[in-house]
Design a protein around this motif. Structure first.
Motif, PDB file in Angstrom:
ATOM      1  N   ASP A 135      -2.258  22.936 -11.944  1.00 24.67           N
ATOM      2  CA  ASP A 135      -1.451  21.731 -12.029  1.00 24.67           C
ATOM      3  C   ASP A 135      -1.803  20.935 -13.320  1.00 24.67           C
ATOM      4  N   ASP A 136      -3.039  21.187 -13.680  1.00 26.88           N
ATOM      5  CA  ASP A 136      -3.745  20.419 -14.984  1.00 26.88           C
ATOM      6  C   ASP A 136      -3.765  18.818 -14.632  1.00 26.88           C
ATOM      7  N   ALA A 137      -4.211  18.591 -13.194  1.00 26.94           N
ATOM      8  CA  ALA A 137      -4.219  17.322 -12.781  1.00 26.94           C
ATOM      9  C   ALA A 137      -5.162  17.213 -11.751  1.00 26.94           C
ATOM     10  N   PHE A 138      -5.661  15.880 -11.105  1.00 32.15           N
ATOM     11  CA  PHE A 138      -6.551  15.721 -10.193  1.00 32.15           C
ATOM     12  C   PHE A 138      -5.446  15.687  -8.861  1.00 32.15           C
ATOM     13  N   ILE A 139      -6.027  16.390  -7.782  1.00 31.98           N
ATOM     14  CA  ILE A 139      -5.186  16.327  -6.511  1.00 31.98           C
ATOM     15  C   ILE A 139      -6.034  15.711  -5.522  1.00 31.98           C
ATOM     16  N   ALA A 140      -5.159  14.509  -4.842  1.00 30.32           N
ATOM     17  CA  ALA A 140      -5.722  13.933  -3.766  1.00 30.32           C
ATOM     18  C   ALA A 140      -4.979  14.094  -2.436  1.00 30.32           C
ATOM     19  N   GLU A 141      -5.716  14.808  -1.344  1.00 35.41           N
ATOM     20  CA  GLU A 141      -4.850  14.891  -0.273  1.00 35.41           C
ATOM     21  C   GLU A 141      -5.446  14.407   1.293  1.00 35.41           C
ATOM     22  N   VAL A 142      -4.703  14.186   2.055  1.00 33.59           N
ATOM     23  CA  VAL A 142      -5.290  13.762   3.487  1.00 33.59           C
ATOM     24  C   VAL A 142      -5.046  14.758   4.403  1.00 33.59           C
ATOM     25  N   PRO A 143      -6.101  15.511   4.681  1.00 35.41           N
ATOM     26  CA  PRO A 143      -6.055  16.743   5.728  1.00 35.41           C
ATOM     27  C   PRO A 143      -5.338  16.194   6.897  1.00 35.41           C
ATOM     28  N   GLU A 144      -5.419  15.063   7.424  1.00 37.77           N
ATOM     29  CA  GLU A 144      -5.025  14.509   8.664  1.00 37.77           C
ATOM     30  C   GLU A 144      -3.590  14.124   8.867  1.00 37.77           C
ATOM     31  N   LEU A 145      -2.907  14.282   7.664  1.00 27.01           N
ATOM     32  CA  LEU A 145      -1.484  14.074   7.461  1.00 27.01           C
ATOM     33  C   LEU A 145      -0.995  15.194   6.783  1.00 27.01           C
ATOM     34  N   PRO A 146      -0.413  16.130   7.378  1.00 28.76           N
ATOM     35  CA  PRO A 146       0.048  17.300   6.872  1.00 28.76           C
ATOM     36  C   PRO A 146       1.222  17.065   5.836  1.00 28.76           C
ATOM     37  N   GLY A 147       0.994  17.783   4.737  1.00 24.72           N
ATOM     38  CA  GLY A 147       1.728  17.564   3.307  1.00 24.72           C
ATOM     39  C   GLY A 147       1.529  16.233   2.738  1.00 24.72           C
ATOM     40  N   CYS A 148       0.519  15.565   3.026  1.00 20.40           N
ATOM     41  CA  CYS A 148       0.259  14.174   2.378  1.00 20.40           C
ATOM     42  C   CYS A 148      -0.668  14.293   1.204  1.00 20.40           C
ATOM     43  N   PHE A 149       0.006  14.300   0.055  1.00 21.25           N
ATOM     44  CA  PHE A 149      -0.891  14.565  -1.043  1.00 21.25           C
ATOM     45  C   PHE A 149      -0.281  13.987  -2.381  1.00 21.25           C
ATOM     46  N   ALA A 150      -1.314  13.636  -3.449  1.00 23.54           N
ATOM     47  CA  ALA A 150      -0.639  13.044  -4.862  1.00 23.54           C
ATOM     48  C   ALA A 150      -1.470  13.633  -5.747  1.00 23.54           C
ATOM     49  N   ASP A 151      -1.017  13.490  -7.128  1.00 22.72           N
ATOM     50  CA  ASP A 151      -1.737  13.801  -8.212  1.00 22.72           C
ATOM     51  C   ASP A 151      -1.578  12.955  -9.199  1.00 22.72           C
ATOM     52  N   GLY A 152      -2.546  13.062 -10.272  1.00 28.47           N
ATOM     53  CA  GLY A 152      -2.438  12.178 -11.543  1.00 28.47           C
ATOM     54  C   GLY A 152      -3.568  12.767 -12.540  1.00 28.47           C
ATOM     55  N   GLN A 153      -3.284  12.239 -13.637  1.00 30.43           N
ATOM     56  CA  GLN A 153      -4.094  12.588 -14.717  1.00 30.43           C
ATOM     57  C   GLN A 153      -5.525  12.273 -14.739  1.00 30.43           C
ATOM     58  N   THR A 154      -5.829  11.358 -14.025  1.00 29.43           N
ATOM     59  CA  THR A 154      -7.195  10.750 -13.570  1.00 29.43           C
ATOM     60  C   THR A 154      -7.399  10.582 -12.149  1.00 29.43           C
ATOM     61  N   GLN A 155      -8.766  10.693 -11.720  1.00 26.41           N
ATOM     62  CA  GLN A 155      -8.935  10.629 -10.232  1.00 26.41           C
ATOM     63  C   GLN A 155      -8.389   9.327  -9.716  1.00 26.41           C
ATOM     64  N   ARG A 156      -8.613   8.069 -10.489  1.00 24.03           N
ATOM     65  CA  ARG A 156      -8.033   6.880 -10.103  1.00 24.03           C
ATOM     66  C   ARG A 156      -6.372   6.939  -9.891  1.00 24.03           C
ATOM     67  N   GLN A 157      -5.815   7.578 -10.827  1.00 25.03           N
ATOM     68  CA  GLN A 157      -4.397   7.650 -10.806  1.00 25.03           C
ATOM     69  C   GLN A 157      -3.868   8.260  -9.625  1.00 25.03           C
ATOM     70  N   ALA A 158      -4.633   9.383  -9.466  1.00 22.96           N
ATOM     71  CA  ALA A 158      -4.328  10.169  -8.070  1.00 22.96           C
ATOM     72  C   ALA A 158      -4.359   9.442  -6.745  1.00 22.96           C
ATOM     73  N   LEU A 159      -5.788   8.794  -7.035  1.00 22.70           N
ATOM     74  CA  LEU A 159      -5.953   8.059  -5.628  1.00 22.70           C
ATOM     75  C   LEU A 159      -5.074   6.671  -5.570  1.00 22.70           C
ATOM     76  N   GLU A 160      -4.585   6.179  -6.531  1.00 22.50           N
ATOM     77  CA  GLU A 160      -3.516   5.116  -6.384  1.00 22.50           C
ATOM     78  C   GLU A 160      -2.246   5.504  -5.954  1.00 22.50           C
ATOM     79  N   THR A 161      -1.845   6.400  -6.487  1.00 19.42           N
ATOM     80  CA  THR A 161      -0.439   7.252  -5.994  1.00 19.42           C
ATOM     81  C   THR A 161      -0.702   7.717  -4.666  1.00 19.42           C
TER      82      THR A 161
END
Length: 69
Positions: free
Chosen positions: A14-40
């Motif tokens: 994806d050429d991006a950082f991915i942040a996901e929440v295993p406890e919430l199925p399908g709950c994830f976001a991406d971003g060009q930086t770690q901070r952006q992925a977490l904020e999203t």
């Protein structure tokens, strides 16, 4: 804001950082930086919870660190 475990990793595909929440199925976001992925992800978690409640699904309580992660 939320206290769910988050897994954050770089996706070459994806050429991006991915942040996901295993406890919430399908709950994830991406971003060009770690901070952006977490904020999203913070926004996406709120939307996930709101949607679950609106369709009558239960919202898991945060369990902290998961054993399999």
């Amino acid at each position: 804001m939320y206290k769910y475990e988050i897994i954050l990793y770089w996706s070459r595909e994806d050429d991006a950082f991915i942040a996901e929440v295993p406890e919430l199925p399908g709950c994830f976001a991406d971003g060009q930086t770690q901070r952006q992925a977490l904020e999203t992800l913070d926004i996406v978690i709120g939307e996930w919870i709101e949607t679950a409640k609106s369709i009558g699904r239960s919202v898991p309580e945060p369990r902290g660190r998961l054993k399999f992660a």
